[in-house]
Scaffold this motif. Structure first.
Motif, PDB file in Angstrom:
ATOM      1  N   SER A   1      19.287 -33.540  39.027  1.00 36.01           N
ATOM      2  CA  SER A   1      18.445 -34.395  38.192  1.00 36.01           C
ATOM      3  C   SER A   1      19.208 -35.634  37.728  1.00 36.01           C
ATOM      4  CB  SER A   1      17.885 -33.619  36.993  1.00 36.01           C
ATOM      5  OG  SER A   1      16.679 -34.203  36.564  1.00 36.01           O
ATOM      6  N   ALA A   2      20.205 -36.009  38.531  1.00 34.25           N
ATOM      7  CA  ALA A   2      21.020 -37.198  38.248  1.00 34.25           C
ATOM      8  C   ALA A   2      21.815 -37.547  39.498  1.00 34.25           C
ATOM      9  CB  ALA A   2      21.973 -36.929  37.097  1.00 34.25           C
ATOM     10  N   THR A   3      22.100 -38.821  39.657  1.00 35.86           N
ATOM     11  CA  THR A   3      23.006 -39.241  40.727  1.00 35.86           C
ATOM     12  C   THR A   3      24.438 -39.005  40.254  1.00 35.86           C
ATOM     13  OG1 THR A   3      23.161 -41.494  39.874  1.00 35.86           O
ATOM     14  CG2 THR A   3      21.392 -41.051  41.485  1.00 35.86           C
ATOM     15  N   PRO A   4      25.428 -39.055  41.140  1.00 35.21           N
ATOM     16  CA  PRO A   4      26.816 -38.911  40.683  1.00 35.21           C
ATOM     17  C   PRO A   4      27.200 -39.929  39.604  1.00 35.21           C
ATOM     18  CG  PRO A   4      26.725 -38.553  43.029  1.00 35.21           C
ATOM     19  CD  PRO A   4      25.343 -39.007  42.609  1.00 35.21           C
ATOM     20  N   GLY A   5      26.702 -41.149  39.713  1.00 31.90           N
ATOM     21  CA  GLY A   5      26.977 -42.147  38.675  1.00 31.90           C
ATOM     22  C   GLY A   5      26.384 -41.740  37.337  1.00 31.90           C
ATOM     23  N   MET A   6      25.173 -41.218  37.352  1.00 39.04           N
ATOM     24  CA  MET A   6      24.545 -40.751  36.113  1.00 39.04           C
ATOM     25  C   MET A   6      25.313 -39.565  35.541  1.00 39.04           C
ATOM     26  SD  MET A   6      20.523 -40.785  37.013  1.00 39.04           S
ATOM     27  CE  MET A   6      19.716 -42.222  37.668  1.00 39.04           C
ATOM     28  N   GLN A   7      25.771 -38.667  36.413  1.00 42.07           N
ATOM     29  CA  GLN A   7      26.541 -37.514  35.948  1.00 42.07           C
ATOM     30  C   GLN A   7      27.827 -37.968  35.271  1.00 42.07           C
ATOM     31  OE1 GLN A   7      27.158 -34.666  39.105  1.00 42.07           O
ATOM     32  NE2 GLN A   7      25.044 -34.876  39.783  1.00 42.07           N
ATOM     33  N   LEU A   8      28.458 -39.001  35.833  1.00 42.39           N
ATOM     34  CA  LEU A   8      29.692 -39.529  35.262  1.00 42.39           C
ATOM     35  C   LEU A   8      29.492 -39.983  33.818  1.00 42.39           C
ATOM     36  CD1 LEU A   8      32.672 -40.369  35.818  1.00 42.39           C
ATOM     37  CD2 LEU A   8      31.762 -42.578  36.564  1.00 42.39           C
ATOM     38  N   PHE A   9      28.307 -40.535  33.533  1.00 42.43           N
ATOM     39  CA  PHE A   9      28.015 -41.055  32.198  1.00 42.43           C
ATOM     40  C   PHE A   9      27.102 -40.123  31.384  1.00 42.43           C
ATOM     41  CE2 PHE A   9      29.229 -44.757  34.695  1.00 42.43           C
ATOM     42  CZ  PHE A   9      30.224 -45.267  33.884  1.00 42.43           C
ATOM     43  N   ASN A  10      26.962 -38.867  31.837  1.00 41.47           N
ATOM     44  CA  ASN A  10      26.179 -37.847  31.125  1.00 41.47           C
ATOM     45  C   ASN A  10      24.733 -38.249  30.869  1.00 41.47           C
ATOM     46  OD1 ASN A  10      28.226 -35.868  30.926  1.00 41.47           O
ATOM     47  ND2 ASN A  10      29.155 -37.028  29.252  1.00 41.47           N
ATOM     48  N   VAL A  11      24.102 -38.814  31.893  1.00 42.08           N
ATOM     49  CA  VAL A  11      22.687 -39.162  31.823  1.00 42.08           C
ATOM     50  C   VAL A  11      21.939 -38.254  32.791  1.00 42.08           C
ATOM     51  CG1 VAL A  11      20.991 -40.981  32.295  1.00 42.08           C
ATOM     52  CG2 VAL A  11      23.132 -41.548  31.171  1.00 42.08           C
ATOM     53  N   GLU A  12      20.754 -37.840  32.382  1.00 43.44           N
ATOM     54  CA  GLU A  12      19.952 -36.943  33.207  1.00 43.44           C
ATOM     55  C   GLU A  12      18.506 -37.428  33.221  1.00 43.44           C
ATOM     56  OE1 GLU A  12      20.991 -32.518  33.348  1.00 43.44           O
ATOM     57  OE2 GLU A  12      19.234 -32.622  32.039  1.00 43.44           O
ATOM     58  N   LEU A  13      17.843 -37.282  34.351  1.00 49.97           N
ATOM     59  CA  LEU A  13      16.436 -37.642  34.467  1.00 49.97           C
ATOM     60  C   LEU A  13      15.590 -36.412  34.162  1.00 49.97           C
ATOM     61  CD1 LEU A  13      16.557 -39.754  37.745  1.00 49.97           C
ATOM     62  CD2 LEU A  13      16.494 -40.590  35.393  1.00 49.97           C
TER      63      LEU A  13
ATOM     64  N   ALA B   1      11.362 -35.057  33.899  1.00 48.11           N
ATOM     65  CA  ALA B   1       9.952 -35.317  34.165  1.00 48.11           C
ATOM     66  C   ALA B   1       9.186 -35.351  32.845  1.00 48.11           C
ATOM     67  CB  ALA B   1       9.389 -34.235  35.079  1.00 48.11           C
ATOM     68  N   HIS B   2       7.940 -35.767  32.903  1.00 46.13           N
ATOM     69  CA  HIS B   2       7.117 -35.887  31.684  1.00 46.13           C
ATOM     70  C   HIS B   2       6.970 -34.561  30.946  1.00 46.13           C
ATOM     71  CE1 HIS B   2       3.561 -33.915  33.399  1.00 46.13           C
ATOM     72  NE2 HIS B   2       3.975 -34.439  34.525  1.00 46.13           N
ATOM     73  N   ASP B   3       7.140 -33.433  31.654  1.00 41.95           N
ATOM     74  CA  ASP B   3       7.021 -32.127  31.014  1.00 41.95           C
ATOM     75  C   ASP B   3       8.358 -31.614  30.480  1.00 41.95           C
ATOM     76  OD1 ASP B   3       8.287 -31.567  33.394  1.00 41.95           O
ATOM     77  OD2 ASP B   3       6.804 -30.109  34.083  1.00 41.95           O
ATOM     78  N   GLY B   4       9.399 -32.445  30.551  1.00 41.89           N
ATOM     79  CA  GLY B   4      10.710 -32.086  30.025  1.00 41.89           C
ATOM     80  C   GLY B   4      11.603 -31.363  31.018  1.00 41.89           C
ATOM     81  N   GLN B   5      11.075 -31.049  32.190  1.00 40.62           N
ATOM     82  CA  GLN B   5      11.841 -30.321  33.200  1.00 40.62           C
ATOM     83  C   GLN B   5      12.680 -31.275  34.040  1.00 40.62           C
ATOM     84  OE1 GLN B   5      11.822 -26.873  33.344  1.00 40.62           O
ATOM     85  NE2 GLN B   5      10.679 -27.196  31.442  1.00 40.62           N
ATOM     86  N   ARG B   6      13.713 -30.714  34.688  1.00 37.84           N
ATOM     87  CA  ARG B   6      14.505 -31.502  35.626  1.00 37.84           C
ATOM     88  C   ARG B   6      13.632 -31.823  36.844  1.00 37.84           C
ATOM     89  NH1 ARG B   6      20.118 -28.544  36.268  1.00 37.84           N
ATOM     90  NH2 ARG B   6      20.726 -30.622  36.909  1.00 37.84           N
ATOM     91  N   LEU B   7      13.987 -32.872  37.567  1.00 44.13           N
ATOM     92  CA  LEU B   7      13.181 -33.301  38.706  1.00 44.13           C
ATOM     93  C   LEU B   7      13.374 -32.375  39.896  1.00 44.13           C
ATOM     94  CD1 LEU B   7      13.067 -35.795  36.881  1.00 44.13           C
ATOM     95  CD2 LEU B   7      13.179 -37.186  38.919  1.00 44.13           C
ATOM     96  N   ASP B   8      12.276 -32.069  40.583  1.00 46.37           N
ATOM     97  CA  ASP B   8      12.345 -31.298  41.821  1.00 46.37           C
ATOM     98  C   ASP B   8      12.400 -32.271  42.996  1.00 46.37           C
ATOM     99  OD1 ASP B   8       9.763 -32.293  42.055  1.00 46.37           O
ATOM    100  OD2 ASP B   8       8.778 -30.351  41.859  1.00 46.37           O
ATOM    101  N   GLY B   9      12.341 -31.755  44.205  1.00 50.83           N
ATOM    102  CA  GLY B   9      12.491 -32.592  45.393  1.00 50.83           C
ATOM    103  C   GLY B   9      11.432 -33.673  45.534  1.00 50.83           C
ATOM    104  N   SER B  10      10.170 -33.331  45.310  1.00 48.53           N
ATOM    105  CA  SER B  10       9.112 -34.329  45.467  1.00 48.53           C
ATOM    106  C   SER B  10       9.175 -35.385  44.367  1.00 48.53           C
ATOM    107  CB  SER B  10       7.736 -33.664  45.512  1.00 48.53           C
ATOM    108  OG  SER B  10       7.494 -32.940  44.329  1.00 48.53           O
ATOM    109  N   ALA B  11       9.486 -34.965  43.149  1.00 41.43           N
ATOM    110  CA  ALA B  11       9.616 -35.931  42.051  1.00 41.43           C
ATOM    111  C   ALA B  11      10.828 -36.832  42.276  1.00 41.43           C
ATOM    112  CB  ALA B  11       9.736 -35.207  40.713  1.00 41.43           C
TER     113      ALA B  11
END
Length: 153
Positions: free
Chosen positions: A79-91, A93-103
């Motif tokens: 639910s994050a790219t390596p760059g986002m992981q480096l800076f502790n950011v996570e994506l 979804a609108h329901d609060g869940q981590r993103l799946d493959g289609s999202a």
């Protein structure tokens, strides 16, 4: 019954009552984008060099394909790219869940389309700086929010 934008994001942290989830995310996303772009460029350069440097003639296409695989794969898995992981950011979804493959695929494709044109790029940056959840155009379109990664403690 009336509908507001906040009704869509009830499962996510509220920026008014839990601002720590959104503090500094815009800057972190910019820095993550720089890290990811450097990593994608490096991987694309290596891939383009493998077949006797012949893929350098179509390097923009190689960069695009590597970027799609890199972004969709990492967002689907973490639910994050390596760059986002480096800076502790996570994506999320609108329901609060981590993103799946289609999202992850939809968000990545929307990001690439918005990035391909100057006006949507500028609008996305402006919206990331001005909206309470720091969402760009592609985030709003896909219902995705970037937050500071919740601690597991």
């Amino acid at each position: 019954m009336s509908f507001t934008m906040n009704d869509t994001y009830d499962a996510l942290p509220n920026p008014a009552t839990q601002p720590a989830f959104y503090e500094g995310v815009g800057v972190k996303r910019l820095l993550a984008w720089v890290v990811d772009t450097v990593l994608i460029g490096t991987i694309a350069a290596i891939v383009a060099s493998i077949p006797l440097f012949l893929l350098w003639f179509v390097f923009p296409l190689v960069f695009l394909v590597v970027s799609l695989i890199y972004r969709i794969g990492s967002i689907r898995a973490y639910s994050a790219t390596p760059g986002m992981q480096l800076f502790n950011v996570e994506l999320r979804a609108h329901d609060g869940q981590r993103l799946d493959g289609s999202a992850a695929a939809l968000h990545t494709i929307a990001f690439m389309i918005a990035s391909a044109f100057f006006i949507p790029q500028i609008a996305s940056v402006f919206l990331m700086l001005m909206t309470e959840r720091g969402q760009g155009l592609h985030d709003m379109f896909t219902g995705v929010v970037a937050i500071n990664k919740p601690s597991r403690y």
